[in-house]
Design a protein around this motif. Sequence first.
Motif, mmCIF file in Angstrom:
data_model
loop_
_atom_site.group_PDB
_atom_site.id
_atom_site.type_symbol
_atom_site.label_atom_id
_atom_site.label_comp_id
_atom_site.label_asym_id
_atom_site.label_seq_id
_atom_site.Cartn_x
_atom_site.Cartn_y
_atom_site.Cartn_z
ATOM 1 N N ASN A 1 0.677 -1.418 -0.194
ATOM 2 C CA ASN A 1 -0.066 0.590 -0.095
ATOM 3 C C ASN A 1 1.167 1.687 -0.308
ATOM 4 O O ASN A 1 2.179 1.357 0.314
ATOM 5 N N PRO A 2 0.316 2.161 -0.340
ATOM 6 C CA PRO A 2 1.281 3.700 -0.424
ATOM 7 C C PRO A 2 1.741 4.217 0.980
ATOM 8 O O PRO A 2 2.978 5.009 1.196
ATOM 9 N N ASP A 3 1.940 3.009 1.693
ATOM 10 C CA ASP A 3 2.315 3.389 3.901
ATOM 11 C C ASP A 3 3.113 2.052 3.804
ATOM 12 O O ASP A 3 3.907 2.165 4.700
ATOM 13 N N HIS A 4 3.047 1.457 2.743
ATOM 14 C CA HIS A 4 4.269 0.581 2.823
ATOM 15 C C HIS A 4 3.530 -0.566 3.510
ATOM 16 O O HIS A 4 4.929 -1.776 3.917
ATOM 17 N N THR A 5 2.969 -0.554 3.875
ATOM 18 C CA THR A 5 2.280 -1.666 4.559
ATOM 19 C C THR A 5 1.830 -3.302 3.326
ATOM 20 O O THR A 5 1.181 -3.079 2.401
ATOM 21 N N PRO A 6 1.800 -4.498 3.343
ATOM 22 C CA PRO A 6 2.202 -5.164 3.073
ATOM 23 C C PRO A 6 -0.511 -4.819 2.134
ATOM 24 O O PRO A 6 -0.564 -5.024 2.778
ATOM 25 N N ASP A 7 -0.192 -4.646 0.889
ATOM 26 C CA ASP A 7 -1.541 -5.313 0.481
ATOM 27 C C ASP A 7 -1.881 -6.704 0.131
ATOM 28 O O ASP A 7 -1.221 -7.624 -0.914
ATOM 29 N N TYR B 1 9.620 -4.831 3.160
ATOM 30 C CA TYR B 1 7.898 -4.449 3.320
ATOM 31 C C TYR B 1 7.584 -5.071 4.372
ATOM 32 O O TYR B 1 7.044 -5.425 5.324
ATOM 33 N N TYR B 2 7.830 -6.816 3.565
ATOM 34 C CA TYR B 2 6.507 -7.527 4.346
ATOM 35 C C TYR B 2 6.906 -8.698 5.758
ATOM 36 O O TYR B 2 6.419 -8.587 5.986
ATOM 37 N N LEU B 3 8.588 -7.729 4.994
ATOM 38 C CA LEU B 3 8.730 -9.260 6.620
ATOM 39 C C LEU B 3 9.386 -7.365 7.845
ATOM 40 O O LEU B 3 9.468 -8.243 9.372
ATOM 41 N N THR B 4 9.544 -6.604 7.412
ATOM 42 C CA THR B 4 9.559 -5.560 8.654
ATOM 43 C C THR B 4 7.984 -5.799 8.930
ATOM 44 O O THR B 4 7.835 -5.538 10.748
ATOM 45 N N HIS B 5 7.132 -5.802 8.261
ATOM 46 C CA HIS B 5 5.429 -5.698 9.037
ATOM 47 C C HIS B 5 5.947 -6.610 9.835
ATOM 48 O O HIS B 5 4.536 -6.198 10.912
ATOM 49 N N LYS B 6 5.486 -7.662 9.482
ATOM 50 C CA LYS B 6 5.659 -8.971 10.355
ATOM 51 C C LYS B 6 6.334 -8.729 11.659
ATOM 52 O O LYS B 6 6.301 -8.942 12.815
ATOM 53 N N ALA B 7 7.456 -8.417 11.594
ATOM 54 C CA ALA B 7 8.567 -8.090 12.554
ATOM 55 C C ALA B 7 7.810 -7.079 13.132
ATOM 56 O O ALA B 7 8.101 -6.867 14.633
#
Length: 439
Positions: A94-100, A272-278
């Motif tokens: 997403n624009p905020d770098h969270t996974p879509d 960003y997928y990895l850092t989101h989960k972290a």
Amino acid sequence: MASLYSDLCDKKEKLALVGLGYVGMPIAVAFAKKLDVIGYDLNSRKIELYKQGIDPTNEVGSEGIKETTVLFTADEVDLDQAKFFIVAVPTPVNPDHTPDLSPVEGASEIVGRHLSPGSIVVYESTVYPGVTEDICIPILERESGLKCGVDFKVGYSPERINPGDKEHRLETITKIVSGMDAGSLEEIANVYELVIDAGVHRAESIKVAEAAKVIENSQRDINIAFMNELSIIFHKMGVDTKSVLEAAGTKWNFLKFTPGLVGGHCIGVDPYYLTHKAEQLGYHSQVILSGRRINDDMGKYVAENLVKRLIANSVPVKEAKVGIFGFTFKEDCPDVRNTKVIDIINELREYGIEPMVYDPVADEREMDQFYGLSSSSPEEMVDLDAVLVAVGHEDFVTIPHEKWAERYSQRPEAPVFFDVKGIYSKDEFEGAGFDYWRL
């Protein structure tokens, strides 16, 4: 569970590929040489092109599409015929770098509606560890009314296709495979071994396979970020980065990465997928996100340096005529998704410059759809105040400096030439009087 692998080989059952983009379509074509394959995509326009024998991705080529036996369809009812499903849809941010996760969730809903007892579903989409089991399986169960582990099995095999790469192809790259249990792992491994000449690596769990994929691109992203940071430092020192890297590269264990724009649907997205989960687990990434920030800012950095060079050469910045050559996220690939060339364009617009863009490879329909841009013709790219070669397309690499010189307006100052990828000879261009710049 009876051997689905044997039934596929005997053509008693069919394999379905859900998502026919740069990743899914080559997989479908490869499997169709061995099995009965259904190729499904929501995009009916894309399906029509495939049916006409046209390959808009250039990954297989139109001849390969014409010859394949894949049943291309945009009608999900056709998925009722399949028993082994491979999901290869994009996983953007997403624009905020969270996974879509909406594409993979939507694909799970579609597949779930057509599951039958004995089915196997394998996900190839890049996700953070846990998505397959925690998000996708509940959707499959809800839509099918079946029980995972009892009525159907699930696995994960991350895609490793490199769009535009003619050397590292699906068949020649070792394939990571995983399953929810020992039985599903063997079935999935056997199926993939039909088309993967390089062999398969059996991961010990689905989460391990998910994690392996997401760190592959994170590692590349961090290494390129280091090169980009070096480039910024060396420019301040008046030292040519490429020359430094060539010298350092003579050491046997020096990693040969180069600075550049990091776009596309993998390297610029997967970290960003990895850092989101972290972050969900209470850990805020330091190294990975620092690399992302550097790489995300490189388009702005290039544009700012171009403006400085225009000023240094007494070219009025506002409404300066800048020609950008190349728009795709990588060379010789029509894919414009998440291209960082748009960052250069947007930054130049802040200075009152509306650059012209020419790309002989880019998917012009997607340029317009995603960015509201159209590609100029080569004939229009003349009387320029500056040239910026953003992508190293083969068509550009062979252009001599004499031909580039013909594209400039007749100003007394040195022609400003930006070679973002460093594909030309610095000495040659500077010797010919260009104000030459590269990362």
